[in-house]
Design a protein around this motif. Structure first.
Motif, PDB file in Angstrom:
ATOM      1  N   ASP A  63     -41.524   0.525 -26.891  1.00  0.00           N
ATOM      2  CA  ASP A  63     -40.287   0.664 -25.816  1.00  0.00           C
ATOM      3  C   ASP A  63     -41.036   1.731 -24.345  1.00  0.00           C
ATOM      4  O   ASP A  63     -40.432   0.706 -23.558  1.00  0.00           O
ATOM      5  CB  ASP A  63     -39.088   1.094 -25.951  1.00  0.00           C
ATOM      6  CG  ASP A  63     -37.806   0.724 -25.483  1.00  0.00           C
ATOM      7  OD1 ASP A  63     -37.178  -0.084 -24.379  1.00  0.00           O
ATOM      8  OD2 ASP A  63     -37.327   2.152 -24.694  1.00  0.00           O
ATOM      9  N   GLN A  67     -41.979   0.216 -20.401  1.00  0.00           N
ATOM     10  CA  GLN A  67     -41.006   0.978 -18.977  1.00  0.00           C
ATOM     11  C   GLN A  67     -42.067   1.599 -17.720  1.00  0.00           C
ATOM     12  O   GLN A  67     -41.627   1.042 -16.712  1.00  0.00           O
ATOM     13  CB  GLN A  67     -39.275   2.057 -20.034  1.00  0.00           C
ATOM     14  CG  GLN A  67     -38.799   1.368 -20.429  1.00  0.00           C
ATOM     15  CD  GLN A  67     -37.928   2.531 -20.819  1.00  0.00           C
ATOM     16  OE1 GLN A  67     -36.627   3.100 -20.001  1.00  0.00           O
ATOM     17  NE2 GLN A  67     -37.293   1.812 -22.393  1.00  0.00           N
ATOM     18  N   PHE A 105     -39.734  -7.649 -28.803  1.00  0.00           N
ATOM     19  CA  PHE A 105     -38.834  -7.102 -29.697  1.00  0.00           C
ATOM     20  C   PHE A 105     -37.421  -7.248 -29.208  1.00  0.00           C
ATOM     21  O   PHE A 105     -37.422  -9.319 -29.112  1.00  0.00           O
ATOM     22  CB  PHE A 105     -38.640  -6.031 -28.752  1.00  0.00           C
ATOM     23  CG  PHE A 105     -37.579  -6.585 -27.061  1.00  0.00           C
ATOM     24  CD1 PHE A 105     -36.555  -6.176 -26.930  1.00  0.00           C
ATOM     25  CD2 PHE A 105     -38.653  -6.010 -26.089  1.00  0.00           C
ATOM     26  CE1 PHE A 105     -35.544  -6.830 -25.867  1.00  0.00           C
ATOM     27  CE2 PHE A 105     -38.575  -6.296 -24.672  1.00  0.00           C
ATOM     28  CZ  PHE A 105     -36.615  -7.088 -24.294  1.00  0.00           C
ATOM     29  N   LEU A 107     -32.873  -7.098 -29.146  1.00  0.00           N
ATOM     30  CA  LEU A 107     -31.514  -6.101 -28.671  1.00  0.00           C
ATOM     31  C   LEU A 107     -30.809  -6.378 -29.865  1.00  0.00           C
ATOM     32  O   LEU A 107     -30.954  -7.658 -31.099  1.00  0.00           O
ATOM     33  CB  LEU A 107     -31.613  -7.262 -27.822  1.00  0.00           C
ATOM     34  CG  LEU A 107     -31.963  -6.596 -26.110  1.00  0.00           C
ATOM     35  CD1 LEU A 107     -30.983  -7.602 -25.260  1.00  0.00           C
ATOM     36  CD2 LEU A 107     -32.239  -5.865 -26.045  1.00  0.00           C
ATOM     37  N   ARG A 108     -30.466  -5.257 -30.326  1.00  0.00           N
ATOM     38  CA  ARG A 108     -29.914  -4.896 -31.608  1.00  0.00           C
ATOM     39  C   ARG A 108     -28.302  -3.820 -30.470  1.00  0.00           C
ATOM     40  O   ARG A 108     -28.932  -2.678 -30.228  1.00  0.00           O
ATOM     41  CB  ARG A 108     -29.745  -4.034 -32.748  1.00  0.00           C
ATOM     42  CG  ARG A 108     -31.153  -5.001 -32.961  1.00  0.00           C
ATOM     43  CD  ARG A 108     -31.769  -4.196 -34.768  1.00  0.00           C
ATOM     44  NE  ARG A 108     -32.683  -5.027 -35.214  1.00  0.00           N
ATOM     45  CZ  ARG A 108     -33.294  -4.798 -36.318  1.00  0.00           C
ATOM     46  NH1 ARG A 108     -33.123  -3.232 -36.599  1.00  0.00           N
ATOM     47  NH2 ARG A 108     -33.706  -5.076 -37.148  1.00  0.00           N
ATOM     48  N   LYS A 110     -27.494  -2.434 -27.407  1.00  0.00           N
ATOM     49  CA  LYS A 110     -29.077  -2.282 -26.469  1.00  0.00           C
ATOM     50  C   LYS A 110     -29.852  -1.339 -26.251  1.00  0.00           C
ATOM     51  O   LYS A 110     -30.771  -1.007 -25.963  1.00  0.00           O
ATOM     52  CB  LYS A 110     -27.687  -1.117 -25.163  1.00  0.00           C
ATOM     53  CG  LYS A 110     -26.455  -1.298 -25.221  1.00  0.00           C
ATOM     54  CD  LYS A 110     -25.675   0.365 -24.345  1.00  0.00           C
ATOM     55  CE  LYS A 110     -24.410  -0.443 -23.592  1.00  0.00           C
ATOM     56  NZ  LYS A 110     -23.728   0.822 -22.578  1.00  0.00           N
ATOM     57  N   ARG A 111     -30.038  -1.539 -28.057  1.00  0.00           N
ATOM     58  CA  ARG A 111     -31.415  -0.616 -28.615  1.00  0.00           C
ATOM     59  C   ARG A 111     -32.644  -1.846 -28.218  1.00  0.00           C
ATOM     60  O   ARG A 111     -32.211  -3.041 -28.755  1.00  0.00           O
ATOM     61  CB  ARG A 111     -31.092  -0.520 -29.453  1.00  0.00           C
ATOM     62  CG  ARG A 111     -30.497   0.592 -29.376  1.00  0.00           C
ATOM     63  CD  ARG A 111     -30.570   1.135 -31.127  1.00  0.00           C
ATOM     64  NE  ARG A 111     -32.110   1.680 -31.768  1.00  0.00           N
ATOM     65  CZ  ARG A 111     -32.234   1.914 -33.033  1.00  0.00           C
ATOM     66  NH1 ARG A 111     -31.181   1.819 -34.724  1.00  0.00           N
ATOM     67  NH2 ARG A 111     -33.755   2.130 -33.163  1.00  0.00           N
ATOM     68  N   ARG A 112     -33.829  -2.040 -27.852  1.00  0.00           N
ATOM     69  CA  ARG A 112     -34.140  -2.437 -27.760  1.00  0.00           C
ATOM     70  C   ARG A 112     -35.884  -2.724 -29.534  1.00  0.00           C
ATOM     71  O   ARG A 112     -36.279  -1.521 -29.377  1.00  0.00           O
ATOM     72  CB  ARG A 112     -34.983  -2.618 -27.148  1.00  0.00           C
ATOM     73  CG  ARG A 112     -34.562  -3.347 -25.033  1.00  0.00           C
ATOM     74  CD  ARG A 112     -35.521  -3.291 -24.334  1.00  0.00           C
ATOM     75  NE  ARG A 112     -36.185  -2.083 -23.512  1.00  0.00           N
ATOM     76  CZ  ARG A 112     -37.463  -2.579 -23.056  1.00  0.00           C
ATOM     77  NH1 ARG A 112     -37.729  -4.015 -22.456  1.00  0.00           N
ATOM     78  NH2 ARG A 112     -38.755  -1.231 -22.610  1.00  0.00           N
ATOM     79  N   ILE A 113     -34.832  -3.834 -30.089  1.00  0.00           N
ATOM     80  CA  ILE A 113     -36.326  -2.837 -31.790  1.00  0.00           C
ATOM     81  C   ILE A 113     -37.540  -3.583 -31.526  1.00  0.00           C
ATOM     82  O   ILE A 113     -37.540  -5.178 -31.555  1.00  0.00           O
ATOM     83  CB  ILE A 113     -35.490  -3.530 -33.069  1.00  0.00           C
ATOM     84  CG1 ILE A 113     -33.882  -2.399 -32.354  1.00  0.00           C
ATOM     85  CG2 ILE A 113     -35.912  -3.000 -34.403  1.00  0.00           C
ATOM     86  CD1 ILE A 113     -34.191  -0.958 -32.738  1.00  0.00           C
ATOM     87  N   HIS A 114     -38.392  -3.241 -32.391  1.00  0.00           N
ATOM     88  CA  HIS A 114     -39.835  -3.313 -32.253  1.00  0.00           C
ATOM     89  C   HIS A 114     -40.173  -4.827 -33.039  1.00  0.00           C
ATOM     90  O   HIS A 114     -39.449  -4.300 -34.050  1.00  0.00           O
ATOM     91  CB  HIS A 114     -41.345  -2.348 -32.301  1.00  0.00           C
ATOM     92  CG  HIS A 114     -42.284  -2.631 -33.088  1.00  0.00           C
ATOM     93  ND1 HIS A 114     -42.568  -3.398 -34.070  1.00  0.00           N
ATOM     94  CD2 HIS A 114     -43.459  -3.103 -31.912  1.00  0.00           C
ATOM     95  CE1 HIS A 114     -44.064  -3.523 -34.463  1.00  0.00           C
ATOM     96  NE2 HIS A 114     -44.499  -3.293 -33.281  1.00  0.00           N
TER      97      HIS A 114
END
Length: 220
Positions: A63, A67, A105, A107-108, A110-114
């Motif tokens: 993540d 960015q 990734f 999305l869960r 707002k989190r981006r999970i590998h």
């Protein structure tokens, strides 16, 4: 746009006669060789010394890397830098890259999970790795973790069984003809993110450093 089931592969975007890693990096910024580019922020290409003695190959950007556009700048990257220092390796002699150049990734909220890259993503991105190696002339290849191991050494590779042992390179590669370099050596070890996930982090970190000490003793 490439479909999720049949990536077209990166070869269409790899310049035919790149003069430098910067040439490759610029070209890779527009790569659409698989569907991962659609949701990723940017391509995250390799970086480091153009005449590096040691090339590290990891899995994919995370993540933070996605960015910032740089490999190994998140928590795993910080841990790897500490391990490199503790093993006595000069960071100025390193080039570090990933087998897959876009962040995969889910999305869960707002989190981006590998998510681990699949075989199709590894295959699609392989032309970039081959092109990087064509410009680099290292003394040692360090394979970080299972995904990079499968990408370079083949699907039967198991990091738990083969870590810490010197192997001939490119003879040990899945397709040695892709890497027309003088015979050097390779070594596989765990990905630094595995240390962060370990129940006994001190023991896992010590094992990583021990593996890298083998690298340090081999490269002069």
């Amino acid at each position: 746009m490439p479909g999720t089931d049949a990536p077209v592969g990166a070869q269409e975007w790899v310049p035919p006669h790149p003069k430098s890693i910067d040439d490759l990096k610029s070209a890779a910024a527009g790569c659409e060789g698989c569907e991962l580019y659609v949701n990723a922020t940017q391509t995250v290409f390799g970086r480091g010394a153009p005449h590096a003695k040691i090339v590290f190959v990891g899995e994919q950007p995370g993540d933070v890397e996605d960015q910032r556009g740089l490999p190994f700048v998140g928590p795993a990257g910080r841990l790897l830098r500490e391990a490199v220092d503790d093993a006595g390796i000069d960071p100025g002699e390193l080039y570090i890259t990933n087998a897959v150049k876009h962040f995969r990734f889910e999305l869960r909220g707002k989190r981006r999970i590998h998510q681990t890259p699949g075989p199709a993503h590894i295959t699609a991105c392989r032309p970039w790795v081959v092109a990087e190696f064509a410009l680099l002339k290292p003394q040692m290849v360090v394979v970080l973790g299972a995904t990079a191991g499968k990408a370079l050494l083949g699907p039967s590779f198991r990091v738990t069984q083969q870590r810490g042992r010197l192997m001939p390179w490119p003879a040990s590669a899945q397709h040695p003809e892709d890497f027309p370099v003088a015979e050097i050596q390779a070594l596989a070890t765990i990905h630094p993110s595995a240390v962060l996930r370990a129940d006994d982090r001190d023991a896992a970190y010590g094992g990583l450093v021990d593996d890298l000490k083998v690298v340090a003793a081999t490269v002069r």
